[in-house]
Design an enzyme around this catalytic site. Structure first.
Site, PDB file in Angstrom:
ATOM      1  CB  CYS A 193      -0.825   0.125   1.119  1.00 20.66           C
ATOM      2  SG  CYS A 193      -1.793  -1.440   1.480  1.00 20.66           S
ATOM      3  NE  ARG A 195       4.847   1.589  -1.189  1.00 16.70           N
ATOM      4  CZ  ARG A 195       5.665   2.041  -0.229  1.00 16.70           C
ATOM      5  NH1 ARG A 195       6.596   2.785  -0.173  1.00 16.70           N
ATOM      6  NH2 ARG A 195       5.404   1.339   1.025  1.00 16.70           N
ATOM      7  CD1 TRP A 240      -0.199  -5.748  -3.275  1.00 17.13           C
ATOM      8  CD2 TRP A 240       0.169  -6.546  -1.220  1.00 17.13           C
ATOM      9  NE1 TRP A 240       0.472  -6.979  -3.221  1.00 17.13           N
ATOM     10  CE2 TRP A 240       0.710  -7.411  -2.210  1.00 17.13           C
ATOM     11  CE3 TRP A 240       0.261  -6.679   0.127  1.00 17.13           C
ATOM     12  CZ2 TRP A 240       1.427  -8.694  -1.421  1.00 17.13           C
ATOM     13  CZ3 TRP A 240       0.742  -7.672   0.676  1.00 17.13           C
ATOM     14  CH2 TRP A 240       1.224  -8.828  -0.268  1.00 17.13           C
ATOM     15  CG  ASN A 252       0.454   2.251   3.624  1.00 21.77           C
ATOM     16  OD1 ASN A 252      -0.740   2.406   2.983  1.00 21.77           O
ATOM     17  ND2 ASN A 252       1.387   2.789   3.118  1.00 21.77           N
ATOM     18  N   GLY A 253      -0.420  -0.698   6.655  1.00 20.20           N
ATOM     19  CA  GLY A 253      -0.346  -1.854   7.737  1.00 20.20           C
ATOM     20  C   GLY A 253      -1.496  -2.628   8.022  1.00 20.20           C
ATOM     21  CD  GLU A 258      18.591 -12.034  -6.571  1.00 20.70           C
ATOM     22  OE1 GLU A 258      18.115 -12.668  -5.510  1.00 20.70           O
ATOM     23  OE2 GLU A 258      18.117 -11.080  -7.136  1.00 20.70           O
ATOM     24  CE  LYS A 264      15.215 -10.546  -8.932  1.00 15.69           C
ATOM     25  NZ  LYS A 264      15.921 -10.151  -7.670  1.00 15.69           N
ATOM     26  CD  GLU A 312      11.296 -11.335  -7.848  1.00 11.17           C
ATOM     27  OE1 GLU A 312      10.703 -10.825  -7.014  1.00 11.17           O
ATOM     28  OE2 GLU A 312      12.588 -10.961  -7.960  1.00 11.17           O
ATOM     29  CG  HIS A 327      22.568 -35.943  -2.536  1.00  6.49           C
ATOM     30  ND1 HIS A 327      22.956 -37.191  -2.040  1.00  6.49           N
ATOM     31  CD2 HIS A 327      23.640 -35.265  -2.684  1.00  6.49           C
ATOM     32  CE1 HIS A 327      24.284 -37.283  -1.932  1.00  6.49           C
ATOM     33  NE2 HIS A 327      24.796 -36.163  -2.342  1.00  6.49           N
ATOM     34  CE  LYS A 367      12.115  -2.220  -5.207  1.00  4.30           C
ATOM     35  NZ  LYS A 367      12.949  -3.306  -5.786  1.00  4.30           N
TER      36      LYS A 367
HETATM   37  C1  F6R Z   1      13.172  -9.818  -4.862  1.00  2.70           C
HETATM   38  C2  F6R Z   1      12.788  -8.715  -4.211  1.00  2.70           C
HETATM   39  C3  F6R Z   1      12.487  -9.262  -2.690  1.00  2.70           C
HETATM   40  C4  F6R Z   1      13.215  -8.499  -1.549  1.00  2.70           C
HETATM   41  C5  F6R Z   1      12.707  -8.603  -0.229  1.00  2.70           C
HETATM   42  C6  F6R Z   1      13.582  -7.679   0.554  1.00  2.70           C
HETATM   43  O1  F6R Z   1      13.500  -9.425  -6.212  1.00  2.70           O
HETATM   44  O2  F6R Z   1      13.159  -7.688  -4.341  1.00  2.70           O
HETATM   45  O3  F6R Z   1      12.499 -10.531  -2.423  1.00  2.70           O
HETATM   46  O4  F6R Z   1      14.444  -8.362  -1.727  1.00  2.70           O
HETATM   47  O5  F6R Z   1      11.349  -8.243  -0.164  1.00  2.70           O
HETATM   48  O6  F6R Z   1      13.144  -6.431   0.698  1.00  2.70           O
HETATM   49  P1  F6R Z   1      14.252  -5.339   1.201  1.00  2.70           P
HETATM   50  O7  F6R Z   1      15.680  -5.701   0.612  1.00  2.70           O
HETATM   51  O8  F6R Z   1      13.632  -3.900   0.946  1.00  2.70           O
HETATM   52  O9  F6R Z   1      14.290  -5.664   2.734  1.00  2.70           O
END
Ligand code: F6R
Length: 610
Positions: free
Chosen positions: A2, A27, A75, A100-101, A483, A487, A490, A506, A605
């Site tokens: 949000c 976000r 959201w 928010n929250g 990682e 990527k 997601e 395994h 985000k």
């Molecule tokens: C993946 C991604 C998330 C963030 C995670 C932590 O591409 O962006 O997995 O890495 O939500 O976010 P931060 O780094 O802001 O604590």
């Protein structure tokens, strides 16, 4: 997640609020809305499911003009994405709120308010807060007092902005657990959950602290802390160029941010290294004193930032010989731990507002860790403000939900930290010089990888019609494989799993067939021969391999093995460089599949709720 924007001004605030919402789109959200107090002191509200553009169309058709207003991107947490659940929520027709929250005791409050005759039109916890404030408003007809009293009943995390049409000159905002910033203007003031929302109207910000409540008028900002003391919160200027939040010539923010990496990786080391040394002072004036006595490092993070922490463990143990543990914040915060003496608590977070990471930090501060170090990208964020020592990454605003430049700059910051710590633990000058020289080469090497973009785009076609994929790496390349898998899943929604290559036999080998592409990162290191045997295991089962390899690693292309040669890179800095082709691969697969690259479904985000 949000987003909140609000404005009190001489001018009509509709445009300011809409632009603020557009800037918060990154976000992640599912609906948007706005409430403005009009010239007849009435509240006009517009809410739409879907994009901010839909709200803009609705407002164009039915303007909500006025000098004070609040707006929101939602959201969904309590209740599906729908117009009724979208914010702002109202109690009666004179009080509107954005939030928010998560209010944890919302059910209890809802039952109580229902019994008192309040009617609910949504499933949200926010509407409960609207009615609760309205209830208290009836006592004194004073919005500030009503919000303050309501806050004492709320459990959970929130940032709130509230307006009442009988008090058209001010809004009341408060925060507890969710970020809220006040944008300071001239003859007008603003609020937002993220300073990026307000960059077109101001570059001066006050960050509210936990428990703060603030009265925002066009010519005055008054803040009280949780104990009711009037407090001043210092004003800081936004540091990055205002165009850093624009897409420029790029089709997506994610691509722009991938391409920014040579520049921001360099910026993160600039001023912190000489030709041959890490400047410990540049990590903070107290860094030397702190690092001298560290005997163990506990790293905490989530998602991509957690993967950065996993790479750092290899560096910290290899270079400094200091034991290092890495754990995701959501697990760490809910278990008992044995804290070794002189443990440094290290949080990594792009946003500095991730709820789980912050909760873990707050626990750690009570639990007796030696000190808390943050590696973070957002100045003024909660994490930065609450840590003892901070190493800022210099990635600039990251808008794409999938983290790219934040990760590589985190790695740079973590490597600087590892070298500084290692110096207190017997790292030789020669070795330090070797690593620092290798670091200087990284921006150029990342540019060389970016030059392979066309070839990687070509490679991405092989993934388009696949449902699953496997990513393999060994040693410090295992978190790089993780990682890469994160990527791909997601943004392209292809199921991707990462394994340390040695684990293949395994279990996961059972999955390998021609429908399961296997991606591997193979810099030239001690483990490359072992990795090559793992690749043979895949090939023998008909699996198609996509290998990013150092020329010197000697991985040969043949039918079923696609090899992309990467520049020769020092073993220590290889995780930074080898991440980049995996980012590009995911990006191109997602573009081919036509997904929403910058705002993938269901994701946000900045994850400011648990
Ligand atoms: C993946 C991604 C998330 C963030 C995670 C932590 O591409 O962006 O997995 O890495 O939500 O976010 P931060 O780094 O802001 O604590």
């Amino acid at each position: 997640m949000c987003g909140i924007v609000g404005a009190v001004s001489e001018r009509d605030v509709q445009g300011i609020l809409l632009e603020g919402l557009r800037r918060l789109e990154y976000r992640g959200y599912d609906s948007a809305g706005m409430a403005v107090v009009g010239s007849e002191s009435q509240i006009q509200r517009a809410r739409e499911v879907g994009k901010v553009a839909a709200l803009a169309d609705a407002i164009e058709a039915n303007p909500v003009a006025g000098h004070m207003g609040i707006a929101h991107t939602r959201w969904a947490t309590h209740g599906e994405p729908s117009q009724q659940n979208a914010h702002p929520h109202m109690s009666g027709d004179r009080l509107a709120i954005v939030h928010n929250g998560i209010i944890e005791n919302y059910q209890e409050l809802r039952d109580e308010l229902k019994a008192e005759g309040y009617e609910f039109t949504s499933q949200t916890d926010t509407e409960v807060v609207a009615h609760l404030i309205n209830k208290h408003y009836q006592a004194d007809k004073n919005l500030y007092k009503a919000v303050k009293t309501a806050m004492t009943r709320l459990r959970g995390a929130y940032a709130l902005a509230v307006v009442h049409s009988d008090e058209p000159d001010h809004m009341v905002v408060s925060r507890e657990g969710s970020p809220l910033v006040v944008g300071v203007g001239i003859g007008e003031n603003f609020i937002a959950s993220d300073q990026l929302a307000l960059l077109p109207v101001t570059d001066r910000f006050m960050f509210l602290e936990e428990g703060d409540i603030a009265d925002i008028r066009k010519d005055k900002i008054a803040i009280e802390d949780r104990d009711g003391n009037a407090v001043e919160r210092s004003i800081t200027r936004f540091e990055h160029a205002s165009d850093s939040a624009d897409k420029g010539e790029y089709r997506h923010y994610m691509l722009k941010e991938i391409y920014e990496q040579p520049k921001v990786v360099k910026a993160t080391m600039t001023g912190r290294i000489t030709d041959s040394r890490v400047l410990e002072q540049a990590l903070g004036t107290d860094a030397a004193k702190l690092l001298e006595n560290v005997r163990h490092v506990q790293i905490i993070a989530c998602g991509t930032s957690y993967h950065a922490g996993m790479v750092a463990r290899y560096w910290i143990e290899e270079l400094a010989g200091v034991p290092c543990s890495v754990e995701v914040a959501s697990e760490f915060r809910y278990r008992k731990h044995v804290i070794q003496q002189d443990t440094l608590f290290l949080c990594i977070s792009q946003s500095g507002e991730t709820a789980d990471t912050l909760a873990a930090l707050r626990q750690a501060k009570k639990a007796g860790f030696r000190a808390a170090l943050a590696i973070c990208n957002v100045p003024g964020s909660s994490l930065v403000r609450e840590s003892d020592l901070v190493i800022m990454t210099q990635a600039g605003p990251e808008i794409g939900v999938a983290s790219t430049k934040a990760f590589t700059t985190q790695l740079v910051a973590l490597l600087l930290f590892s070298v500084a710590l290692a110096r207190h633990n017997g790292l030789s000058e020669e070795k330090e010089a070797e690593i620092v020289k290798a670091l200087h080469l990284v921006p150029g090497q990342v540019s060389d990888v970016l030059a392979l973009d066309g070839e990687i785009e070509n490679m991405s076609k092989a993934f388009m019609d696949k449902n699953h994929s496997l990513f393999l790496g060994r040693g410090s390349q295992y978190p790089v494989a993780m990682e890469g898998a994160l990527k791909l899943k997601e943004i392209s929604y292809i199921h991707a799993e990462a394994y340390p290559a040695g684990e293949l036999k395994h279990g996961p080998l059972a999955l390998v067939d021609s429908e399961m592409p296997v991606v591997t990162v193979a810099p030239n290191n001690d483990l490359v021969e072992k990795l090559k045997s793992n690749l043979e295991e895949v090939r023998a089962r008909g699996g198609e391999l996509f290998v990013f390899a150092d020329k010197a690693a000697g991985v040969k292309a043949e039918p079923g093995i696609h090899v992309m040669q990467l520049p020769s890179v020092h073993e220590i800095t290889a995780p930074i460089v080898y991440t980049v082709p995996l980012q590009l691969l995911s990006y191109h697969v997602a573009v081919l599949k036509g997904t929403d690259v910058d705002q993938p479904r269901n994701l946000a985000k900045s994850v400011t709720v648990e």
